[in-house]
Each structure stands twice: as C-alpha cells, then as structure tokens.
Write a protein that holds these residues in place. Sequence first.
Motif, PDB file in Angstrom:
ATOM      1  N   GLY A 147       0.806  -1.213   0.000  1.00  0.00           N
ATOM      2  CA  GLY A 147       0.000   0.000   0.000  1.00  0.00           C
ATOM      3  C   GLY A 147       0.841   1.265   0.000  1.00  0.00           C
ATOM      4  O   GLY A 147       0.319   2.370   0.096  1.00  0.00           O
ATOM      5  N   GLN A 148       2.160   1.113  -0.127  1.00  0.00           N
ATOM      6  CA  GLN A 148       3.060   2.263  -0.144  1.00  0.00           C
ATOM      7  C   GLN A 148       2.886   3.051  -1.440  1.00  0.00           C
ATOM      8  O   GLN A 148       2.617   2.488  -2.500  1.00  0.00           O
ATOM      9  N   ARG A 149       3.035   4.359  -1.335  1.00  0.00           N
ATOM     10  CA  ARG A 149       2.911   5.229  -2.499  1.00  0.00           C
ATOM     11  C   ARG A 149       3.902   4.809  -3.584  1.00  0.00           C
ATOM     12  O   ARG A 149       5.029   4.419  -3.281  1.00  0.00           O
ATOM     13  N   PHE A 150       3.482   4.893  -4.830  1.00  0.00           N
ATOM     14  CA  PHE A 150       4.302   4.462  -5.960  1.00  0.00           C
ATOM     15  C   PHE A 150       4.320   5.600  -6.972  1.00  0.00           C
ATOM     16  O   PHE A 150       3.288   5.955  -7.536  1.00  0.00           O
ATOM     17  N   ASN A 151       5.486   6.183  -7.198  1.00  0.00           N
ATOM     18  CA  ASN A 151       5.617   7.293  -8.130  1.00  0.00           C
ATOM     19  C   ASN A 151       5.929   6.733  -9.520  1.00  0.00           C
ATOM     20  O   ASN A 151       7.031   6.256  -9.775  1.00  0.00           O
ATOM     21  N   ILE A 152       4.947   6.801 -10.389  1.00  0.00           N
ATOM     22  CA  ILE A 152       5.085   6.237 -11.744  1.00  0.00           C
ATOM     23  C   ILE A 152       6.213   6.919 -12.518  1.00  0.00           C
ATOM     24  O   ILE A 152       7.015   6.251 -13.169  1.00  0.00           O
ATOM     25  N   ASP A 153       6.295   8.247 -12.455  1.00  0.00           N
ATOM     26  CA  ASP A 153       7.308   8.971 -13.227  1.00  0.00           C
ATOM     27  C   ASP A 153       8.725   8.588 -12.793  1.00  0.00           C
ATOM     28  O   ASP A 153       9.600   8.380 -13.634  1.00  0.00           O
ATOM     29  N   THR A 154       8.955   8.495 -11.489  1.00  0.00           N
ATOM     30  CA  THR A 154      10.274   8.109 -10.988  1.00  0.00           C
ATOM     31  C   THR A 154      10.601   6.675 -11.384  1.00  0.00           C
ATOM     32  O   THR A 154      11.727   6.374 -11.772  1.00  0.00           O
ATOM     33  N   TRP A 155       9.601   5.790 -11.320  1.00  0.00           N
ATOM     34  CA  TRP A 155       9.806   4.395 -11.708  1.00  0.00           C
ATOM     35  C   TRP A 155      10.164   4.286 -13.194  1.00  0.00           C
ATOM     36  O   TRP A 155      11.078   3.546 -13.572  1.00  0.00           O
ATOM     37  N   VAL A 156       9.452   5.031 -14.030  1.00  0.00           N
ATOM     38  CA  VAL A 156       9.739   5.005 -15.470  1.00  0.00           C
ATOM     39  C   VAL A 156      11.159   5.482 -15.726  1.00  0.00           C
ATOM     40  O   VAL A 156      11.897   4.888 -16.523  1.00  0.00           O
ATOM     41  N   GLU A 157      11.570   6.546 -15.042  1.00  0.00           N
ATOM     42  CA  GLU A 157      12.932   7.059 -15.223  1.00  0.00           C
ATOM     43  C   GLU A 157      13.965   6.034 -14.738  1.00  0.00           C
ATOM     44  O   GLU A 157      15.005   5.836 -15.369  1.00  0.00           O
TER      45      GLU A 157
END
Length: 169
Positions: A147-157
């Motif tokens: 349930g931890q926040r997931f930053n899509i933009d950071t993951w993509v980078e």
Amino acid sequence: MSTGAAHWQILIAVLTGALLLALMWAWRRVAGRREMERRIEAARVRSGHVPLEIPTVRGGTNPSGDSVPDTLPEWFIQGKGEHAIVDETPRIRVRYFDGQDRKIECILQVDQLDLQKKIIVGHGELPGDTRRLPLHRIASARIAESGQRFNIDTWVEAVRVARRRRGQA
C-alpha cells in the motif's frame, strides 16, 4: 465624513493588494522550491540512485548468461554479492482515467513498459483482463502488497536508466 470613509476604503484596498502580492510571491517561491526538489530527485534517479518507494528485486553481481548487473552503482552493493535491481514488472494498485474520463481503480501486474509509446501493458486479477494504460492517464498508484505510495514517473525514469545500463535502450 464621506472623506474619512473614502480614505478607509483606499487603505483597505491598498492593504488587500499588498497582501495578495505577498501571497503570490510566497506561492511562487514554494512552487519554485518544489520544482527544484523534483528536478534534483530526477537527476539522482538518472545517475543511478533508486529511491525507497521504487520496488526492487535482488540480483547477483556475477550474473549467469549474457545479462549484467544493471541499475545501481557499486556503492549500493549490499552483502553476499547481491544488489537491488529495479523491478520492471511490479504489482501495483492503479487509479486511472479510461477513454470516457471515468476514474477506474484496479490491481495490475505489469507485463511490459513501453518507453517509446509511454504505455504500461499488464494484466488484472481476472483471466483475459489485459490492459494498456497510457502513462498520462494514470492518476495515482500504490504498491499492491504494502500500500506504499508508488511514483510512476520516478519508476519510469529508473527503468529507463536500468535499460540504458544494460544496453537495451
């Protein structure tokens, strides 16, 4: 007596204008600071740093076959010859807007991230439930297990950096 009221109205108008200017200045300063922090974090990711909110898997430093350790610099190696590698296929809870601009929430097991088309391809919990989500339509995401926040933009980078280090990008 009307001149006294007129002076008070002018004074109130000037004070209101000064307050609005001060609020605009403060707002721009806070927005500039946030933008600077976002850029610094993006630069760290591009240089190989993986933030804690990005899911990782373990990989050995002596890989078998033709794959090589990909994402992290040597300073991040963590005991027993293993280090963290960015998980390119995480299981995430996604809220996104569909074609009719309705907000939809689902748990998605990512199968593929297409960096050129900026699309995530994955499957849901039901058989045959395959989804293709454009990155710009995703409103929010969380890691499904924790349930931890997931930053899509950071993951993509981070995935882009990992692929570039492996020579796939």
